[in-house]
Design a protein around this motif. Structure first.
Motif, PDB file in Angstrom:
ATOM      1  N   PHE A  82      -4.396   3.366  -3.260  1.00 16.31           N
ATOM      2  CA  PHE A  82      -5.423   2.444  -3.751  1.00 16.31           C
ATOM      3  C   PHE A  82      -5.794   2.744  -5.193  1.00 16.31           C
ATOM      4  O   PHE A  82      -5.993   3.903  -5.564  1.00 16.31           O
ATOM      5  CB  PHE A  82      -6.699   2.557  -2.900  1.00 16.31           C
ATOM      6  CG  PHE A  82      -6.585   1.913  -1.552  1.00 16.31           C
ATOM      7  CD1 PHE A  82      -7.046   0.631  -1.330  1.00 16.31           C
ATOM      8  CD2 PHE A  82      -6.006   2.596  -0.490  1.00 16.31           C
ATOM      9  CE1 PHE A  82      -6.943   0.042  -0.080  1.00 16.31           C
ATOM     10  CE2 PHE A  82      -5.895   2.032   0.763  1.00 16.31           C
ATOM     11  CZ  PHE A  82      -6.365   0.741   0.966  1.00 16.31           C
ATOM     12  N   ALA A  83      -5.934   1.698  -5.983  1.00  9.23           N
ATOM     13  CA  ALA A  83      -6.559   1.773  -7.308  1.00  9.23           C
ATOM     14  C   ALA A  83      -7.913   1.076  -7.127  1.00  9.23           C
ATOM     15  O   ALA A  83      -7.959  -0.112  -6.812  1.00  9.23           O
ATOM     16  CB  ALA A  83      -5.723   1.050  -8.349  1.00  9.23           C
ATOM     17  N   ALA A  93     -10.328  -3.397  -5.614  1.00  3.21           N
ATOM     18  CA  ALA A  93      -9.346  -2.421  -5.158  1.00  3.21           C
ATOM     19  C   ALA A  93      -8.007  -3.117  -4.972  1.00  3.21           C
ATOM     20  O   ALA A  93      -7.942  -4.222  -4.422  1.00  3.21           O
ATOM     21  CB  ALA A  93      -9.783  -1.788  -3.841  1.00  3.21           C
ATOM     22  N   VAL A  94      -6.960  -2.452  -5.437  1.00  5.20           N
ATOM     23  CA  VAL A  94      -5.596  -2.933  -5.227  1.00  5.20           C
ATOM     24  C   VAL A  94      -4.864  -1.858  -4.443  1.00  5.20           C
ATOM     25  O   VAL A  94      -4.911  -0.682  -4.798  1.00  5.20           O
ATOM     26  CB  VAL A  94      -4.885  -3.201  -6.567  1.00  5.20           C
ATOM     27  CG1 VAL A  94      -3.432  -3.611  -6.333  1.00  5.20           C
ATOM     28  CG2 VAL A  94      -5.615  -4.278  -7.357  1.00  5.20           C
ATOM     29  N   ALA A 109      -8.149  -4.424 -12.875  1.00  2.00           N
ATOM     30  CA  ALA A 109      -7.294  -3.903 -11.804  1.00  2.00           C
ATOM     31  C   ALA A 109      -5.839  -4.292 -12.038  1.00  2.00           C
ATOM     32  O   ALA A 109      -4.927  -3.469 -11.865  1.00  2.00           O
ATOM     33  CB  ALA A 109      -7.776  -4.418 -10.454  1.00  2.00           C
ATOM     34  N   ARG A 110      -5.620  -5.508 -12.432  1.00  2.00           N
ATOM     35  CA  ARG A 110      -4.252  -5.984 -12.671  1.00  2.00           C
ATOM     36  C   ARG A 110      -3.592  -5.162 -13.781  1.00  2.00           C
ATOM     37  O   ARG A 110      -2.441  -4.752 -13.655  1.00  2.00           O
ATOM     38  CB  ARG A 110      -4.300  -7.466 -13.043  1.00  2.00           C
ATOM     39  CG  ARG A 110      -2.972  -8.097 -13.203  1.00  2.00           C
ATOM     40  CD  ARG A 110      -3.122  -9.590 -13.402  1.00  2.00           C
ATOM     41  NE  ARG A 110      -1.862 -10.140 -13.882  1.00  2.00           N
ATOM     42  CZ  ARG A 110      -1.636 -11.414 -14.028  1.00  2.00           C
ATOM     43  NH1 ARG A 110      -2.581 -12.292 -13.753  1.00  2.00           N
ATOM     44  NH2 ARG A 110      -0.480 -11.833 -14.461  1.00  2.00           N
ATOM     45  N   PRO A 113       5.193  -4.980  -8.247  1.00  2.00           N
ATOM     46  CA  PRO A 113       6.538  -5.494  -7.961  1.00  2.00           C
ATOM     47  C   PRO A 113       6.786  -6.936  -8.424  1.00  2.00           C
ATOM     48  O   PRO A 113       7.838  -7.500  -8.123  1.00  2.00           O
ATOM     49  CB  PRO A 113       6.619  -5.389  -6.432  1.00  2.00           C
ATOM     50  CG  PRO A 113       5.207  -5.558  -5.977  1.00  2.00           C
ATOM     51  CD  PRO A 113       4.366  -4.891  -7.043  1.00  2.00           C
ATOM     52  N   GLY A 114       5.847  -7.554  -9.138  1.00  2.00           N
ATOM     53  CA  GLY A 114       6.050  -8.917  -9.617  1.00  2.00           C
ATOM     54  C   GLY A 114       5.211  -9.953  -8.894  1.00  2.00           C
ATOM     55  O   GLY A 114       5.353 -11.158  -9.132  1.00  2.00           O
ATOM     56  N   TYR A 115       4.335  -9.508  -8.023  1.00  2.00           N
ATOM     57  CA  TYR A 115       3.463 -10.426  -7.295  1.00  2.00           C
ATOM     58  C   TYR A 115       2.219  -9.676  -6.829  1.00  2.00           C
ATOM     59  O   TYR A 115       2.197  -8.447  -6.790  1.00  2.00           O
ATOM     60  CB  TYR A 115       4.169 -11.026  -6.076  1.00  2.00           C
ATOM     61  CG  TYR A 115       4.512  -9.995  -5.035  1.00  2.00           C
ATOM     62  CD1 TYR A 115       3.602  -9.664  -4.035  1.00  2.00           C
ATOM     63  CD2 TYR A 115       5.732  -9.324  -5.059  1.00  2.00           C
ATOM     64  CE1 TYR A 115       3.900  -8.673  -3.098  1.00  2.00           C
ATOM     65  CE2 TYR A 115       6.031  -8.353  -4.135  1.00  2.00           C
ATOM     66  CZ  TYR A 115       5.110  -8.028  -3.149  1.00  2.00           C
ATOM     67  OH  TYR A 115       5.400  -7.063  -2.228  1.00  2.00           O
ATOM     68  N   PHE A 116       1.215 -10.465  -6.470  1.00  2.00           N
ATOM     69  CA  PHE A 116       0.021  -9.946  -5.802  1.00  2.00           C
ATOM     70  C   PHE A 116      -0.249 -10.833  -4.600  1.00  2.00           C
ATOM     71  O   PHE A 116       0.024 -12.042  -4.636  1.00  2.00           O
ATOM     72  CB  PHE A 116      -1.216 -10.004  -6.716  1.00  2.00           C
ATOM     73  CG  PHE A 116      -1.216  -8.976  -7.795  1.00  2.00           C
ATOM     74  CD1 PHE A 116      -1.715  -7.702  -7.560  1.00  2.00           C
ATOM     75  CD2 PHE A 116      -0.732  -9.270  -9.055  1.00  2.00           C
ATOM     76  CE1 PHE A 116      -1.722  -6.746  -8.566  1.00  2.00           C
ATOM     77  CE2 PHE A 116      -0.739  -8.324 -10.068  1.00  2.00           C
ATOM     78  CZ  PHE A 116      -1.235  -7.064  -9.824  1.00  2.00           C
ATOM     79  N   THR A 117      -0.791 -10.238  -3.552  1.00  2.00           N
ATOM     80  CA  THR A 117      -1.251 -10.991  -2.394  1.00  2.00           C
ATOM     81  C   THR A 117      -2.739 -10.717  -2.205  1.00  2.00           C
ATOM     82  O   THR A 117      -3.266  -9.711  -2.705  1.00  2.00           O
ATOM     83  CB  THR A 117      -0.492 -10.585  -1.115  1.00  2.00           C
ATOM     84  OG1 THR A 117      -0.658  -9.180  -0.899  1.00  2.00           O
ATOM     85  CG2 THR A 117       0.985 -10.934  -1.217  1.00  2.00           C
TER      86      THR A 117
END
Length: 157
Positions: free
Chosen positions: A61-62, A77-78, A106-107, A115-119
């Motif tokens: 987690f970040a 949090a990511v 966060a981004r 990896p090239g995407y976020f969900t």
């Protein structure tokens, strides 16, 4: 829309867990199916101070916080550099651009390992915010275990 100055955003620590838990709990009515949280007990356990402390010490987690006048104003949090796990803003600080500031922070923090995407599993209430960030729904609204969410994804160009 009123916009305040940029808030200082910094890493959250395990000592912040009780305040983060309180903040998320204070806006839980926006994602629980019942206003009192009935039926969402399993989810509510995941935002307990103990659970939040676990996220804060987990290297997957970040986790970041924003404070205003010494009080917690928002958190983000990511997980695994790709899943927006938490993004919550205190009700008194909403509609002032803080969610965007937290998201941008966060981004940027996970840029090198993303990896090239976020969900995200967006609350129905927050779906328009995520759409402004560029997320698109990947399925219909889900109602399960006392909560509602919309699965969403953002592909990084």
């Amino acid at each position: 829309m009123q916009t305040k100055n940029l808030m200082e955003i910094r890493n959250a620590t395990a000592e912040d867990a009780p305040a983060i838990s309180r903040l998320i709990g204070s806006v839980a009515r926006f994602f629980t199916l019942q206003p009192d949280g009935a039926g969402a007990e399993d989810f509510l356990k995941t935002i307990s101070p103990e659970s939040v402390a676990g996220y804060l010490t987990d290297p997957r987690f970040a986790y970041f916080k924003a404070e205003q006048d010494g009080a917690l104003a928002g958190v983000v949090a990511v997980r695994d550099a790709s899943h927006l796990y938490h993004l919550f803003v205190d009700a008194s600080c909403q509609r002032q651009g803080l969610s965007r500031q937290l998201w941008d922070h966060a981004r940027a923090a996970v840029r090198d390992t993303n990896p090239g995407y976020f969900t995200v599993n967006s609350t129905p209430y927050a779906q328009p915010v995520y759409e402004r960030f560029g997320f698109v729904a990947t399925g219909p609204r889900v109602e399960t275990k006392g909560i509602a969410f919309v699965p969403m994804r953002l592909t990084i160009a």
